[in-house]
Scaffold this active site. Structure first.
Site, short mmCIF file in Angstrom:
data_model
loop_
_atom_site.label_atom_id
_atom_site.label_comp_id
_atom_site.label_asym_id
_atom_site.label_seq_id
_atom_site.Cartn_x
_atom_site.Cartn_y
_atom_site.Cartn_z
N PRO A 1 19.04 19.59 -32.97
CA PRO A 1 20.36 20.08 -33.40
C PRO A 1 21.23 18.89 -33.76
O PRO A 1 21.34 17.92 -33.00
CB PRO A 1 20.88 20.79 -32.15
N MET A 2 21.88 18.95 -34.94
CA MET A 2 22.72 17.85 -35.39
C MET A 2 24.01 18.41 -35.99
O MET A 2 23.97 19.18 -36.96
CB MET A 2 21.97 17.00 -36.42
N GLN B 1 21.98 26.50 -30.01
CA GLN B 1 22.46 25.52 -29.04
C GLN B 1 23.95 25.77 -28.76
O GLN B 1 24.76 25.80 -29.69
CB GLN B 1 22.28 24.08 -29.48
N CYS C 1 25.45 15.50 -26.16
CA CYS C 1 26.28 15.03 -27.27
C CYS C 1 27.41 14.15 -26.75
O CYS C 1 28.15 14.56 -25.85
CB CYS C 1 26.85 16.22 -28.03
N HIS D 1 16.76 13.30 -24.30
CA HIS D 1 17.02 12.20 -25.24
C HIS D 1 16.92 10.92 -24.43
O HIS D 1 17.69 10.70 -23.50
CB HIS D 1 18.42 12.36 -25.85
N ASN E 1 13.07 13.19 -27.07
CA ASN E 1 13.89 13.04 -28.27
C ASN E 1 14.44 11.62 -28.27
O ASN E 1 14.57 10.99 -27.24
CB ASN E 1 15.03 14.08 -28.23
N GLY F 1 14.93 8.39 -31.49
CA GLY F 1 14.26 7.29 -32.19
C GLY F 1 12.89 7.60 -32.73
O GLY F 1 12.16 6.68 -33.11
N GLY G 1 15.11 14.02 -35.03
CA GLY G 1 16.45 14.26 -35.54
C GLY G 1 16.69 13.70 -36.92
O GLY G 1 16.30 14.28 -37.93
#
Length: 327
Positions: free
Chosen positions: A11-12, A64, A94, A165, A205, A207, A227
């Site tokens: 999700p971005m 999300q 986030c 992450h 998650n 890199g 991502g």
């Protein structure tokens, strides 16, 4: 090690809207796509059709949510489930100014009890999977001290999966952009969390750029989430099926992809959308191909003009047709 391996596009915010997800699904038949983070309050009070609507082709698609109020998150999760989402994910990673002002996102790594209550409430509210996406820690936390307890709490609350992450988030001193690159990655720590919980789905998650890297990570964890690389070089998504799930390898049918996106764009324009809302997600498609620069120029300039139609997509593809598309 579990055998339900997964691949997901992360999700971005401002990127993985429904137009982006539709486009990514044309390239990737296997794997999950995620919405942008949507704040629970917005789901409860906002235009749900605009916020939550999606095309059936997106399945499996994950909603999300952002927030910290267990009751509101549970209600928003139930609304998402009623819309047909396959899974609900809680954002605990986030680092943006927006989430800091609302004390959610990565801020919640400091209050695992709050996340624990939220996950338990969401699990009670819906029958579909409830998952968590977190960081390994924030600010001066020592990840190897805080992450095991956080993970234990998520498992105890009933989380069906935890995506980690593998970077700490610095809420004080780094911008959201810097938080995506400057804090060092600690993949071994995520691997260790999987070893502690062999029966719990743990995904990684941060890199991850290539399918070779994805394959390597899946030797240690259950899932891989990609991502920025998936967004900026989306053709990599065409490798997911055969590299990770054993599907028959098939080259991208560029003309069929062009035609599907033109048809989709026409449908969205008829609903009042602008062409650029669709094409902005397609700009990186031909990165590395001869003609990619001209392709990007066409989509970046012509698609923004008043009255621009699907024929702009056709012109853009023509810029790379001779070198990039199959005969």
């Amino acid at each position: 090690m579990r055998d339900d391996r997964r691949f997901a596009v992360a999700p971005m915010i401002d990127w993985t809207d429904r137009h982006c997800r539709y486009f990514h699904r044309q390239l990737m038949r296997s794997g999950q796509v995620y919405t942008e983070m949507i704040v629970a309050d917005a789901v409860l009070r906002g235009d749900r059709g605009r916020l939550l609507g999606f095309d059936p082709i997106e399945h499996p698609v994950v909603l999300q949510l952002g927030g910290s109020d267990a009751e509101k998150l549970a209600e928003a999760a139930a609304i998402g489930a009623a819309f047909g989402y396959d899974e609900i994910n809680l954002n605990v990673g986030c680092p943006s100014d927006r989430v800091q002002s609302g004390t959610f996102g990565a801020c919640l790594m400091r209050t695992p009890d709050v996340v624990e209550r939220a996950v338990a409430a969401m699990k009670t509210a819906v029958k579909i999977s409830v998952t968590v996406k977190c960081r390994i820690g924030v600010d001066d936390q020592e990840p190897r001290d805080v992450l095991p307890d956080f993970l234990d709490r998520m498992v105890g609350a009933g989380a069906d999966a935890v995506w980690i992450h593998a970077r700490k988030a610095w809420l004080n001193g780094l911008s959201p952009k810097e938080n995506r690159t400057i804090p060092p990655l600690d993949y071994p720590l995520v691997y260790d969390m999987k070893a502690r919980h062999p029966d719990v789905f743990i995904g990684i998650n941060g890199g991850i750029v290539t399918m070779d890297e994805a394959v390597s990570h899946l030797e240690h964890v259950d899932g891989v989430m990609m991502g920025r690389a998936a967004y900026q070089t989306p053709a990599v998504l065409a490798e997911v099926g055969h590299r990770l799930f054993g599907d028959k390898e098939q080259p991208i049918d560029w003309r069929a992809l062009r035609d599907r996106m033109m048809e989709y764009a026409a449908g969205e324009l008829a609903k009042g959308a602008r062409l650029s809302q669709v094409t902005r997600h397609m700009v990186g498609l031909f990165n590395g191909h001869s003609g990619a620069r001209r392709y990007r120029q066409i989509l970046s300039t012509e698609a923004t003009r008043p009255g621009a139609g699907p024929e702009v997509i056709e012109r853009a593809f023509e810029a790379v047709e001779l070198e990039a598309q199959p005969a």
